[in-house]
Design a protein around this motif. Structure first.
Motif, PDB file in Angstrom:
ATOM      1  N   LYS A  22     -14.199 -42.598 -13.536  1.00 30.12           N
ATOM      2  CA  LYS A  22     -13.929 -44.002 -13.241  1.00 30.12           C
ATOM      3  C   LYS A  22     -14.982 -44.910 -13.865  1.00 30.12           C
ATOM      4  N   LEU A  23     -14.577 -46.139 -14.113  1.00 29.40           N
ATOM      5  CA  LEU A  23     -15.518 -47.178 -14.498  1.00 29.40           C
ATOM      6  C   LEU A  23     -16.462 -47.366 -13.312  1.00 29.40           C
ATOM      7  N   PRO A  24     -17.781 -47.471 -13.519  1.00 30.26           N
ATOM      8  CA  PRO A  24     -18.703 -47.578 -12.391  1.00 30.26           C
ATOM      9  C   PRO A  24     -18.705 -48.982 -11.770  1.00 30.26           C
ATOM     10  N   VAL A  25     -17.522 -49.411 -11.381  1.00 26.91           N
ATOM     11  CA  VAL A  25     -17.320 -50.756 -10.852  1.00 26.91           C
ATOM     12  C   VAL A  25     -16.471 -50.683  -9.590  1.00 26.91           C
ATOM     13  N   VAL A  26     -16.926 -51.399  -8.570  1.00 26.41           N
ATOM     14  CA  VAL A  26     -16.144 -51.622  -7.357  1.00 26.41           C
ATOM     15  C   VAL A  26     -15.772 -53.102  -7.353  1.00 26.41           C
ATOM     16  N   VAL A  27     -14.518 -53.402  -7.079  1.00 24.30           N
ATOM     17  CA  VAL A  27     -14.062 -54.778  -6.942  1.00 24.30           C
ATOM     18  C   VAL A  27     -14.089 -55.131  -5.460  1.00 24.30           C
ATOM     19  N   VAL A  28     -14.749 -56.234  -5.131  1.00 25.26           N
ATOM     20  CA  VAL A  28     -14.830 -56.720  -3.757  1.00 25.26           C
ATOM     21  C   VAL A  28     -14.038 -58.018  -3.687  1.00 25.26           C
ATOM     22  N   LEU A  29     -13.039 -58.064  -2.806  1.00 30.85           N
ATOM     23  CA  LEU A  29     -12.239 -59.276  -2.627  1.00 30.85           C
ATOM     24  C   LEU A  29     -12.691 -59.974  -1.353  1.00 30.85           C
ATOM     25  N   ASP A  30     -13.302 -61.135  -1.510  1.00 30.60           N
ATOM     26  CA  ASP A  30     -13.872 -61.922  -0.417  1.00 30.60           C
ATOM     27  C   ASP A  30     -12.849 -62.935   0.085  1.00 30.60           C
ATOM     28  N   ASN A  31     -12.100 -62.547   1.109  1.00 33.67           N
ATOM     29  CA  ASN A  31     -11.138 -63.442   1.764  1.00 33.67           C
ATOM     30  C   ASN A  31     -10.079 -64.001   0.815  1.00 33.67           C
ATOM     31  N   VAL A  32      -9.459 -63.120   0.046  1.00 31.39           N
ATOM     32  CA  VAL A  32      -8.369 -63.512  -0.854  1.00 31.39           C
ATOM     33  C   VAL A  32      -7.102 -63.622  -0.014  1.00 31.39           C
ATOM     34  N   ARG A  33      -6.456 -64.760  -0.059  1.00 28.08           N
ATOM     35  CA  ARG A  33      -5.352 -65.023   0.876  1.00 28.08           C
ATOM     36  C   ARG A  33      -3.973 -64.590   0.382  1.00 28.08           C
ATOM     37  N   SER A  34      -3.756 -64.555  -0.921  1.00 29.80           N
ATOM     38  CA  SER A  34      -2.428 -64.237  -1.450  1.00 29.80           C
ATOM     39  C   SER A  34      -2.233 -62.735  -1.614  1.00 29.80           C
ATOM     40  N   MET A  35      -1.195 -62.213  -0.977  1.00 28.44           N
ATOM     41  CA  MET A  35      -0.884 -60.790  -1.116  1.00 28.44           C
ATOM     42  C   MET A  35      -0.458 -60.450  -2.547  1.00 28.44           C
ATOM     43  N   HIS A  36       0.156 -61.402  -3.243  1.00 26.31           N
ATOM     44  CA  HIS A  36       0.513 -61.163  -4.647  1.00 26.31           C
ATOM     45  C   HIS A  36      -0.751 -61.009  -5.489  1.00 26.31           C
ATOM     46  N   ASN A  37      -1.765 -61.816  -5.207  1.00 24.53           N
ATOM     47  CA  ASN A  37      -3.032 -61.671  -5.920  1.00 24.53           C
ATOM     48  C   ASN A  37      -3.677 -60.325  -5.613  1.00 24.53           C
ATOM     49  N   VAL A  38      -3.637 -59.910  -4.365  1.00 23.57           N
ATOM     50  CA  VAL A  38      -4.203 -58.610  -3.977  1.00 23.57           C
ATOM     51  C   VAL A  38      -3.491 -57.496  -4.750  1.00 23.57           C
ATOM     52  N   GLY A  39      -2.174 -57.538  -4.777  1.00 18.64           N
ATOM     53  CA  GLY A  39      -1.412 -56.520  -5.497  1.00 18.64           C
ATOM     54  C   GLY A  39      -1.713 -56.513  -6.980  1.00 18.64           C
ATOM     55  N   SER A  40      -1.847 -57.690  -7.558  1.00 24.24           N
ATOM     56  CA  SER A  40      -2.154 -57.785  -8.989  1.00 24.24           C
ATOM     57  C   SER A  40      -3.547 -57.257  -9.296  1.00 24.24           C
ATOM     58  N   VAL A  41      -4.497 -57.477  -8.402  1.00 29.08           N
ATOM     59  CA  VAL A  41      -5.834 -56.927  -8.605  1.00 29.08           C
ATOM     60  C   VAL A  41      -5.778 -55.400  -8.536  1.00 29.08           C
ATOM     61  N   PHE A  42      -4.982 -54.846  -7.619  1.00 29.05           N
ATOM     62  CA  PHE A  42      -4.805 -53.388  -7.575  1.00 29.05           C
ATOM     63  C   PHE A  42      -4.282 -52.873  -8.913  1.00 29.05           C
ATOM     64  N   ARG A  43      -3.286 -53.537  -9.438  1.00 31.33           N
ATOM     65  CA  ARG A  43      -2.675 -53.094 -10.706  1.00 31.33           C
ATOM     66  C   ARG A  43      -3.676 -53.189 -11.851  1.00 31.33           C
ATOM     67  N   THR A  44      -4.462 -54.249 -11.881  1.00 32.89           N
ATOM     68  CA  THR A  44      -5.489 -54.420 -12.906  1.00 32.89           C
ATOM     69  C   THR A  44      -6.583 -53.370 -12.749  1.00 32.89           C
TER      70      THR A  44
END
Length: 181
Positions: free
Chosen positions: A22-44
């Motif tokens: 894996k890329l040595p990166v963790v993505v932290v989502l700080d109070n992201v309100r849109s579920m579509h944005n959350v899903g898109s970040v998962f896909r990315t």
């Protein structure tokens, strides 16, 4: 020119993906309100093979059909966890050796094009709420801040666009730039 068919892309299975480096990166989502944005970040995150995603505060968690609309199954391949408090999640990541970087417009930020991640370092990249960005409390606790250069009339990108730009930049600098050590 002809597009490749899905079976010609040689994509790993979910099991193979879980086992790959894996890329040595963790993505932290700080109070992201849109579920579509959350899903898109998962896909990315799947596309760049990040280590995991940490969903914090009001950020929605899988399984949820609104997340899956854009994740397209990436919630199965990308490891994730939930933390009620972003700062507590960051403190745990810091104990695990991660350098915590906010992706935000801030005094003293480093422009993304000038930031050079080190190959032996682990990074936690914090992306904030769609309206308010990374919270002030979180900003006070980060190790540094990266800013995406912008040249238009708007003052920010959508979180998914920001995640895509920053993850591509880290991926290209850490995995594709073979001239660095």
């Amino acid at each position: 020119m002809q597009k490749l068919k899905s079976e010609e892309l040689n994509r790993p299975s979910v099991e193979e993906f879980k086992d790959q480096e894996k890329l040595p990166v963790v993505v932290v989502l700080d109070n992201v309100r849109s579920m579509h944005n959350v899903g898109s970040v998962f896909r990315t995150a799947d596309g760049f093979s990040v280590s995991k995603i940490v969903l914090c505060g009001i950020t929605a968690q899988p399984p949820h059909r609104e997340i899956e609309k854009t994740a397209l199954g990436a919630t199965q391949s990308v490891d994730w966890e939930y933390a009620a408090e972003t700062c507590a999640a960051m403190a745990e990541l810091r104990l695990q050796g991660y350098k915590i970087l906010a992706i935000e417009q801030a005094q003293g930020s480093v422009m993304l094009n000038a930031y050079l991640p080190l190959p032996k370092e682990k990074y936690a990249l914090v992306f904030g709420n769609e309206v308010n960005g990374v919270s002030d409390e979180v900003m006070a606790a980060v190790d540094g801040c990266i800013e995406i250069p912008q040249f238009g009339t708007k003052h920010s990108f959508n979180i998914v666009i920001s995640a895509g730009i920053v993850l591509w930049d880290f991926f290209s600098k850490l995995r594709l730039d073979t001239g660095r050590s």
